[in-house]
Write a protein that holds these residues in place. Structure first.
Motif, PDB file in Angstrom:
ATOM      1  N   PRO A   1      -5.208   8.228  -0.946  1.00  0.00           N
ATOM      2  CA  PRO A   1      -3.886   7.606  -0.893  1.00  0.00           C
ATOM      3  C   PRO A   1      -3.448   7.367   0.555  1.00  0.00           C
ATOM      4  N   VAL A   2      -2.845   6.225   0.799  1.00  0.00           N
ATOM      5  CA  VAL A   2      -2.469   5.853   2.149  1.00  0.00           C
ATOM      6  C   VAL A   2      -1.280   6.708   2.617  1.00  0.00           C
ATOM      7  N   GLY A   3      -1.189   6.876   3.926  1.00  0.00           N
ATOM      8  CA  GLY A   3      -0.009   7.506   4.516  1.00  0.00           C
ATOM      9  C   GLY A   3       0.036   9.016   4.445  1.00  0.00           C
ATOM     10  N   ARG A  11      -7.431  -1.205   9.591  1.00  0.00           N
ATOM     11  CA  ARG A  11      -6.723  -0.104  10.221  1.00  0.00           C
ATOM     12  C   ARG A  11      -6.996   1.181   9.465  1.00  0.00           C
ATOM     13  N   ASP A  12      -6.558   2.277  10.039  1.00  0.00           N
ATOM     14  CA  ASP A  12      -6.684   3.579   9.392  1.00  0.00           C
ATOM     15  C   ASP A  12      -5.487   3.746   8.451  1.00  0.00           C
ATOM     16  N   TRP A  13      -5.695   3.396   7.193  1.00  0.00           N
ATOM     17  CA  TRP A  13      -4.589   3.420   6.233  1.00  0.00           C
ATOM     18  C   TRP A  13      -4.120   4.840   5.919  1.00  0.00           C
ATOM     19  N   SER A  14      -4.945   5.827   6.161  1.00  0.00           N
ATOM     20  CA  SER A  14      -4.514   7.199   5.891  1.00  0.00           C
ATOM     21  C   SER A  14      -3.406   7.650   6.835  1.00  0.00           C
ATOM     22  N   LYS A  15      -3.236   6.986   7.987  1.00  0.00           N
ATOM     23  CA  LYS A  15      -2.198   7.327   8.954  1.00  0.00           C
ATOM     24  C   LYS A  15      -1.032   6.355   8.920  1.00  0.00           C
ATOM     25  N   LEU A  16      -0.919   5.571   7.856  1.00  0.00           N
ATOM     26  CA  LEU A  16       0.151   4.582   7.759  1.00  0.00           C
ATOM     27  C   LEU A  16       1.510   5.273   7.634  1.00  0.00           C
ATOM     28  N   PRO A  17       2.448   5.026   8.550  1.00  0.00           N
ATOM     29  CA  PRO A  17       3.804   5.576   8.381  1.00  0.00           C
ATOM     30  C   PRO A  17       4.603   4.715   7.410  1.00  0.00           C
ATOM     31  N   PHE A  29       0.829  -1.209   0.000  1.00  0.00           N
ATOM     32  CA  PHE A  29       0.000   0.000   0.000  1.00  0.00           C
ATOM     33  C   PHE A  29       0.865   1.262   0.000  1.00  0.00           C
ATOM     34  N   TYR A  30       1.929   1.240   0.800  1.00  0.00           N
ATOM     35  CA  TYR A  30       2.741   2.452   0.921  1.00  0.00           C
ATOM     36  C   TYR A  30       3.517   2.730  -0.361  1.00  0.00           C
TER      37      TYR A  30
END
Length: 492
Positions: free
Chosen positions: A487-489, A419-425, A341-342
């Motif tokens: 978009p994730v992250g 999970r909250d993919w928008s906050k993925l580091p 994803f990232y």
């Protein structure tokens, strides 16, 4: 004093470079967690069996750790063995080769001491450790040697009573019995010298080999850290194998493009091809089909070469290694989905422009549902495969430790896909290692309770109920209450 200072200046940077690579490239808590898991295992053996058995196990684990340390050290020394440095930097190659020889002798002596104190025959353990370290170094130097080593081992095991195996073995045994000092001296001279020669001295062949290993390291780094991953680093053979093992992906892609519609399901199906990468169900199906086909071909070849084989007898013991391989395929999304994803977050910005692409809570729910269904499908397939390999559900549940324990432990961990993919580091190795250790610890706890007399079926029911509760909680907390997943992250 001056000589000691000169040696420190010469070899200290070589060893510090290996240590710094370990610090930079691996999760800091990996070794403490590994030590804690080993301590729990030793405590369980000591309480259940005997403290003598625990000490013997501790010696074996410490020896295995020293072999792992050798593999890490030699891999770093190969990295320092740059073709330009080997030619242009005075004494650089000699320092690396001397470090290899000294490290092999030191670690082999340590393994001989540990195993000799617990098992006896210290010289035999030291000779075996030195030879094994040479094999490990050779496999790290040429990855193709891994296949040849395993094939050679299988051939030797199959023909243990053959004259061409017994003759050298008896000669070596007689040498060990009659002249152990000369055998130890020969090994102490030959093994370090052969291992140090694996480091090259520059030139065109050295440069080509160094570039191949650099491409392999880059592919592994991209796969683990979520960087942009493409098959551009593959060799022609690697690219052919990659296309062969992912043969359904082009077929599914053409079908989706022919039947593209401005609907959420159609847009998400096309987005999955980009975002999931090698974890897409089509890629997994291609890899699984090729593994099964190759396994059948190997079985047929063995049947033709060796004659009738009792496969039921070969299946005794549960084939734990095969079971772990099956479970690892089911657990792949837990370790690779975040990285996929990232690394495709830029493409996701374009995918959001597709007609019919859902947004906000609708996107989160649809994405979570698709990921959960694929994970559960792989989990059920792995469960059926484990039962087939072990000889039935009853045989699988009756084992002291099997892939079923790992599979049941991975079911609650599957809720991490919600999970909250928008906050993925930016993903690293730490979270994946932590999930792996959590699954292993839970599986060992199940095996321990079963060892104490508790049936596995109540634990399986408890794992399912715990998973359902976690799925429901994370669906409410991480899916329905988070921002748009793609978009994730962007908020990570």
């Amino acid at each position: 004093m001056a000589a000691h200072h000169a040696l420190a200046l010469r070899y200290r940077p070589v060893l510090l470079a290996a240590w710094q690579q370990h610090r930079n490239g691996r999760w800091r808590l990996f070794l403490p967690l590994l030590a804690g898991l080993a301590a729990l295992l030793l405590l369980g053996i000591g309480l259940k069996a005997s403290w003598g058995a625990a000490l013997q196990t501790a010696a074996a684990l410490a020896s295995a750790g020293l072999l792992g340390l050798w593999a890490l050290l030699f891999a770093n020394l190969c990295l320092q063995n740059h073709p330009h440095h080997a030619r242009l930097m005075p004494l650089q190659l000699a320092s690396l080769r001397a470090t290899v020889a000294a490290s092999l002798l030191t670690l082999a002596a340590a393994i001989a001491l540990l195993m000799g104190l617990s098992q006896g025959h210290a010289l035999a353990w030291g000779l075996g450790a030195g030879l094994l370290m040479l094999v490990i170094a050779t496999c790290l130097r040429w990855w193709q040697m891994n296949v040849l080593v395993w094939l050679g081992f299988m051939v030797v095991v199959e023909h243990l009573q053959s004259p061409w195996v017994q003759a050298p073995w008896q000669a070596l045994l007689a040498w060990y019995t009659l002249q152990p000092a000369t055998l130890a001296l020969a090994a102490a001279l030959l093994l370090p010298w052969c291992t140090s020669r694996l480091l090259q001295a520059g030139g065109s062949r050295h440069a080509a080999n160094y570039q191949r290993r650099a491409r392999a390291r880059q592919m592994f780094r991209e796969q683990m850290t979520g960087a942009k991953y493409t098959p551009k680093h593959f060799s022609p053979v690697g690219l052919w194998l990659w296309e062969l093992f992912s043969w359904p992906v082009p077929l599914w892609t053409r079908r989706l493009l022919r039947q593209a519609r401005p609907t959420a399901a159609s847009a998400m199906a096309r987005a999955d091809l980009v975002t999931l990468g090698n974890l897409h169900w089509a890629a997994m199906l291609g890899a699984l089909s090729m593994v099964i086909s190759l396994s059948v071909l190997v079985m047929l070849a063995m049947q033709a070469w060796l004659g009738p084989i009792d496969w039921q007898h070969a299946r005794q013991g549960g084939n734990l290694g095969l079971q772990i391989g099956i479970v690892s395929m089911a657990m792949n999304p837990l370790f690779g989905l975040a990285a996929n994803f990232y690394r495709t977050r830029r493409e996701q910005a374009l995918l959001m422009l597709l007609p019919g692409m859902p947004r906000g809570r609708a996107l989160n729910a649809l994405l979570a549902r698709r990921n959960a269904l694929q994970f559960l499908a792989q989990w059920l397939i792995a469960l059926a495969a484990l039962a087939l390999v072990a000889g039935g559900p009853e045989a699988l549940a009756g084992m002291r430790f099997s892939g079923l324990h790992l599979l049941l432990a991975s079911l609650p961990a599957g809720t991490l896909l919600l999970r909250d993919w928008s906050k993925l580091p930016a993903p690293g190795q730490g979270p994946a290692v932590l999930v792996f250790f959590g699954v292993v610890v839970l599986a060992l706890a199940m095996a321990g309770l079963q060892w104490l007399g508790l049936s596995l079926w109540p634990m399986a029911v408890a794992a399912v109920l715990l998973s359902l509760a976690l799925w429901r909680w994370r669906w409410q907390a991480c899916v329905l209450r988070s921002r748009s997943a793609m978009p994730v992250g962007r908020w990570g």
